[in-house]
Design a protein around this motif. Structure first.
Motif, PDB file in Angstrom:
ATOM      1  N   GLU A  90      -9.274  -4.086   2.490  1.00  0.00           N
ATOM      2  CA  GLU A  90      -9.221  -5.438   1.519  1.00  0.00           C
ATOM      3  C   GLU A  90      -7.765  -6.287   1.774  1.00  0.00           C
ATOM      4  O   GLU A  90      -7.793  -7.281   1.547  1.00  0.00           O
ATOM      5  CB  GLU A  90      -9.369  -5.061   0.371  1.00  0.00           C
ATOM      6  CG  GLU A  90      -9.549  -5.874  -0.729  1.00  0.00           C
ATOM      7  CD  GLU A  90      -9.877  -5.321  -2.157  1.00  0.00           C
ATOM      8  OE1 GLU A  90      -9.304  -5.935  -3.121  1.00  0.00           O
ATOM      9  OE2 GLU A  90     -10.660  -4.472  -2.200  1.00  0.00           O
ATOM     10  N   THR A  91      -6.732  -5.406   1.619  1.00  0.00           N
ATOM     11  CA  THR A  91      -5.449  -6.049   1.520  1.00  0.00           C
ATOM     12  C   THR A  91      -5.235  -6.765   3.094  1.00  0.00           C
ATOM     13  O   THR A  91      -4.578  -7.808   3.129  1.00  0.00           O
ATOM     14  CB  THR A  91      -4.103  -5.108   1.396  1.00  0.00           C
ATOM     15  OG1 THR A  91      -4.623  -4.291   0.331  1.00  0.00           O
ATOM     16  CG2 THR A  91      -2.809  -5.786   1.344  1.00  0.00           C
ATOM     17  N   ALA A 115     -10.652   5.829  -0.073  1.00  0.00           N
ATOM     18  CA  ALA A 115      -9.906   4.888  -0.970  1.00  0.00           C
ATOM     19  C   ALA A 115      -8.787   3.975  -0.483  1.00  0.00           C
ATOM     20  O   ALA A 115      -8.501   2.965  -0.517  1.00  0.00           O
ATOM     21  CB  ALA A 115      -9.399   5.380  -2.361  1.00  0.00           C
ATOM     22  N   THR A 116      -7.838   4.951   0.523  1.00  0.00           N
ATOM     23  CA  THR A 116      -6.691   4.295   1.080  1.00  0.00           C
ATOM     24  C   THR A 116      -7.407   3.344   1.952  1.00  0.00           C
ATOM     25  O   THR A 116      -6.722   2.412   2.280  1.00  0.00           O
ATOM     26  CB  THR A 116      -5.929   5.184   1.597  1.00  0.00           C
ATOM     27  OG1 THR A 116      -5.481   6.241   0.690  1.00  0.00           O
ATOM     28  CG2 THR A 116      -4.463   4.797   2.247  1.00  0.00           C
ATOM     29  N   CYS A 162       3.430  -0.792   4.398  1.00  0.00           N
ATOM     30  CA  CYS A 162       3.009   0.418   3.538  1.00  0.00           C
ATOM     31  C   CYS A 162       3.901   1.401   3.583  1.00  0.00           C
ATOM     32  O   CYS A 162       4.799   1.610   4.573  1.00  0.00           O
ATOM     33  CB  CYS A 162       1.641   1.287   4.423  1.00  0.00           C
ATOM     34  SG  CYS A 162       0.413  -0.085   4.939  1.00  0.00           S
ATOM     35  N   ALA A 177     -10.115   1.639   1.873  1.00  0.00           N
ATOM     36  CA  ALA A 177     -10.736   0.552   1.473  1.00  0.00           C
ATOM     37  C   ALA A 177      -9.653  -0.373   1.073  1.00  0.00           C
ATOM     38  O   ALA A 177      -9.835  -1.647   1.347  1.00  0.00           O
ATOM     39  CB  ALA A 177     -11.769   1.024   0.347  1.00  0.00           C
ATOM     40  N   GLN A 178      -8.609   0.297   0.426  1.00  0.00           N
ATOM     41  CA  GLN A 178      -7.555  -0.639  -0.016  1.00  0.00           C
ATOM     42  C   GLN A 178      -7.012  -1.328   1.108  1.00  0.00           C
ATOM     43  O   GLN A 178      -6.547  -2.630   0.954  1.00  0.00           O
ATOM     44  CB  GLN A 178      -6.638   0.246  -0.991  1.00  0.00           C
ATOM     45  CG  GLN A 178      -5.704  -0.589  -1.641  1.00  0.00           C
ATOM     46  CD  GLN A 178      -6.196  -1.845  -2.499  1.00  0.00           C
ATOM     47  OE1 GLN A 178      -6.980  -1.465  -3.352  1.00  0.00           O
ATOM     48  NE2 GLN A 178      -5.473  -2.795  -2.647  1.00  0.00           N
ATOM     49  N   ALA A 179      -6.666  -0.631   2.012  1.00  0.00           N
ATOM     50  CA  ALA A 179      -5.973  -1.326   3.173  1.00  0.00           C
ATOM     51  C   ALA A 179      -6.794  -2.395   4.063  1.00  0.00           C
ATOM     52  O   ALA A 179      -6.302  -3.525   4.302  1.00  0.00           O
ATOM     53  CB  ALA A 179      -5.580  -0.046   4.238  1.00  0.00           C
ATOM     54  N   LEU A 203       0.775  -1.268   0.060  1.00  0.00           N
ATOM     55  CA  LEU A 203      -0.396   0.041   0.335  1.00  0.00           C
ATOM     56  C   LEU A 203       0.872   1.172   0.074  1.00  0.00           C
ATOM     57  O   LEU A 203       1.950   1.426   0.809  1.00  0.00           O
ATOM     58  CB  LEU A 203      -1.032   0.098   1.208  1.00  0.00           C
ATOM     59  CG  LEU A 203      -1.925   1.184   1.465  1.00  0.00           C
ATOM     60  CD1 LEU A 203      -2.932   0.975   0.443  1.00  0.00           C
ATOM     61  CD2 LEU A 203      -2.345   1.283   2.783  1.00  0.00           C
TER      62      LEU A 203
END
Length: 101
Positions: free
Chosen positions: A39-40, A32-33, A49, A35-37, A22
């Motif tokens: 999910e990851t 968005a960050t 990160c 959500a990505q974190a 990330l």
């Protein structure tokens, strides 16, 4: 969940061999960050990160904010990088077996 010193040491050792997953850029920590974190973390449990140059936050601030908002633990901060851990109950994820406290 508060991690013991032995668990932090174990996670730091595991994080040493992984590549960043990330990147936080000039917009800082956005939805968005987050959500990505999330999910990851669900897929890997332990993520590294990177906070890029020009970001309005430093690595410690970004790590603490993400950890707080995602229910994760901030394992370590070194320079522009930080490591997050959150247990995943998702099927098919290789679970990290933490040392007992």
């Amino acid at each position: 969940m508060a991690l013991s010193k032995k668990q932090v040491k174990q996670l730091r050792a595991l994080a040493n061999g992984i590549n960043p997953m990330l990147w936080i850029g000039k917009s800082g920590v956005t939805e968005a960050t987050l959500a990505q974190a999330a999910e990851t973390l669900d897929a890997h449990e332990l993520i590294k990160c990177v906070v890029q140059d020009g970001s309005p936050v430093d690595a410690r601030e970004a790590g603490e904010e993400l950890a707080g908002r995602l229910g994760a633990d901030l394992v370590q901060v070194i320079g522009h990088r930080f490591v997050l851990y959150r247990h995943s109950s998702k099927d098919g994820v290789k679970q990290i077996q933490l040392i007992r406290q």
